[in-house]
Design an enzyme around this catalytic site. Structure first.
Site, mmCIF file in Angstrom:
data_model
loop_
_atom_site.group_PDB
_atom_site.id
_atom_site.type_symbol
_atom_site.label_atom_id
_atom_site.label_comp_id
_atom_site.label_asym_id
_atom_site.label_seq_id
_atom_site.Cartn_x
_atom_site.Cartn_y
_atom_site.Cartn_z
ATOM 1 N N CYS A 155 -0.910 8.522 -2.712
ATOM 2 C CA CYS A 155 -1.176 7.997 -1.372
ATOM 3 C C CYS A 155 -1.830 9.045 -0.489
ATOM 4 C CB CYS A 155 0.120 7.514 -0.727
ATOM 5 S SG CYS A 155 1.330 8.832 -0.468
ATOM 6 N N LYS A 186 0.820 -1.221 0.000
ATOM 7 C CA LYS A 186 0.000 0.000 0.000
ATOM 8 C C LYS A 186 0.851 1.268 0.000
ATOM 9 C CE LYS A 186 -0.692 0.192 5.036
ATOM 10 N NZ LYS A 186 -0.004 1.470 5.273
ATOM 11 N N ASP A 187 2.137 1.145 0.394
ATOM 12 C CA ASP A 187 3.027 2.304 0.414
ATOM 13 C C ASP A 187 3.723 2.547 -0.919
ATOM 14 O OD1 ASP A 187 2.492 2.694 3.121
ATOM 15 O OD2 ASP A 187 4.197 1.466 3.767
ATOM 16 N N ARG A 243 2.833 4.414 17.432
ATOM 17 C CA ARG A 243 1.428 4.835 17.420
ATOM 18 C C ARG A 243 0.639 4.169 18.554
ATOM 19 N NH1 ARG A 243 -0.650 3.237 12.077
ATOM 20 N NH2 ARG A 243 1.378 2.300 11.602
ATOM 21 N N ARG A 254 -7.722 8.821 4.178
ATOM 22 C CA ARG A 254 -8.743 7.836 3.808
ATOM 23 C C ARG A 254 -9.540 7.397 5.037
ATOM 24 N NH1 ARG A 254 -8.741 2.657 4.748
ATOM 25 N NH2 ARG A 254 -6.550 2.724 5.341
ATOM 26 N N ARG A 255 -8.834 7.054 6.101
ATOM 27 C CA ARG A 255 -9.509 6.635 7.326
ATOM 28 C C ARG A 255 -10.284 7.795 7.945
ATOM 29 N NH1 ARG A 255 -4.025 3.532 9.127
ATOM 30 N NH2 ARG A 255 -4.489 1.478 8.185
ATOM 31 N N ARG A 261 1.194 9.731 13.795
ATOM 32 C CA ARG A 261 2.293 9.299 12.929
ATOM 33 C C ARG A 261 3.266 8.414 13.683
ATOM 34 N NH1 ARG A 261 4.432 12.061 9.079
ATOM 35 N NH2 ARG A 261 5.575 10.117 8.833
#
Length: 304
Positions: free
Chosen positions: A234, A80-81, A149, A125-126, A143
């Site tokens: 992204c 996804k990155d 986190r 997105r979240r 972050r």
């Protein structure tokens, strides 16, 4: 003995877990391999949200440079990155079998859901999807690597934070109190691992060919084609998930406004052996159904 392959990876616990997984699979096939951890820009700059940094592939760029300089022979990434367009001279060598693609909510109790609350995430997105469902909640930026986190959530008075399930599951950090967000569209290719090599490195390509999972490769290809057509990179609030069932790819995708007020969704399916252009077709449906205006507004807001 075959040439030893040097595996480049970020040095976070999760990235190292992923790299060691590739290393163990290679070694099981008789290929010698060693790890070479490096720090990425995304790991070093923690005081700004990702979208403010303005760097494509912020978590992959350092490894791309090392690969092209021949300091390493392959790089392992959370898929996804990875930008949808790989740098010139770098090619995808394998996509490993996908883990859990969904997001989870790590919380301190769920009473806040029906009242005011504070939820932490560094993902637009979240954030957009959460605000669409819970518009009265406050979203704070979060972050750092997974461990950082989790510690920040424990140290602050926030009600919850959103994580990718796969990351916490892989390194054994899944807490007792969490909820799987079945309704939230994950990031394209979330839960999948990609291995890249230099173009023309036949030895590395051959060594990695046995690690590729065709089903995961097909599903993530559709999701990334969808993302690429929307030109979201992204940063834009874009979610997508493709699942292969009985010879067909079932796809769900969505584009959201930054505040979560507006969204455009698509749900379609196609034959698994005929997916060329399928992700692009789904993206065009989004754009033609009002997504173009949402995307323009997102880009305008992020460019300020």
């Amino acid at each position: 003995m075959s040439k030893r392959l040097r595996i480049g990876t970020r040095d976070s616990e999760l990235a190292l877990w992923q790299a060691r997984r590739v290393q163990s699979l290679l070694q099981a096939g008789g290929q010698d391999a060693e790890l070479m951890p490096v720090k990425s820009t995304g790991d070093l700059i923690l005081d700004k949200p990702l979208y403010e940094l303005g760097i494509t592939g912020i978590f992959t760029k350092t490894l791309d440079v090392a690969l092209l300089r021949k300091d390493i022979d392959l790089a392992v990434h959370s898929m996804k990155d990875v930008p949808t367009a790989l740098p010139k001279g770098i090619v995808q060598a394998a996509v490993l079998k996908r883990a859990n693609p969904l997001d989870i909510l790590v919380h301190k109790g769920l009473d806040f859901l029906n009242a005011e609350g504070v939820v932490a995430t560094g993902s637009l997105r979240r954030k957009a999807q959460w605000l669409h469902r819970y518009p009265l909640h406050e979203i704070v930026d979060l972050r750092g690597n997974v461990n950082t986190r989790m510690q920040k959530l424990a140290d602050h008075g926030w009600d919850a934070a959103i994580f990718a399930a796969a990351g916490l599951e892989r390194i054994g950090l899944l807490p007792d109190q969490f909820s799987t967000l079945q309704w939230m569209l994950p990031a394209p290719a979330q839960g999948a691992m990609m291995v890249v090599v230099r173009e023309g490195d036949t030895h590395a390509l051959e060594a990695l060919s046995g690690l590729n999972d065709p089903e995961t490769e097909r599903c993530t290809a559709v999701e990334r084609e969808f993302l690429r057509e929307l030109e979201g990179g992204c940063t834009a609030p874009i979610g997508a998930l493709a699942v292969e069932e009985q010879g067909r790819i079932r796809f769900r995708g969505g584009l959201f406004s930054l505040d979560g007020a507006d969204k455009v969704l698509v749900e379609k399916d196609a034959k698994a052996d005929a997916i060329a252009g399928f992700g692009r077709q789904c993206a065009r449906e989004i754009l033609d159904s009002g997504g173009g205006a949402i995307l323009a507004a997102v880009k305008k807001s992020l460019s300020r």
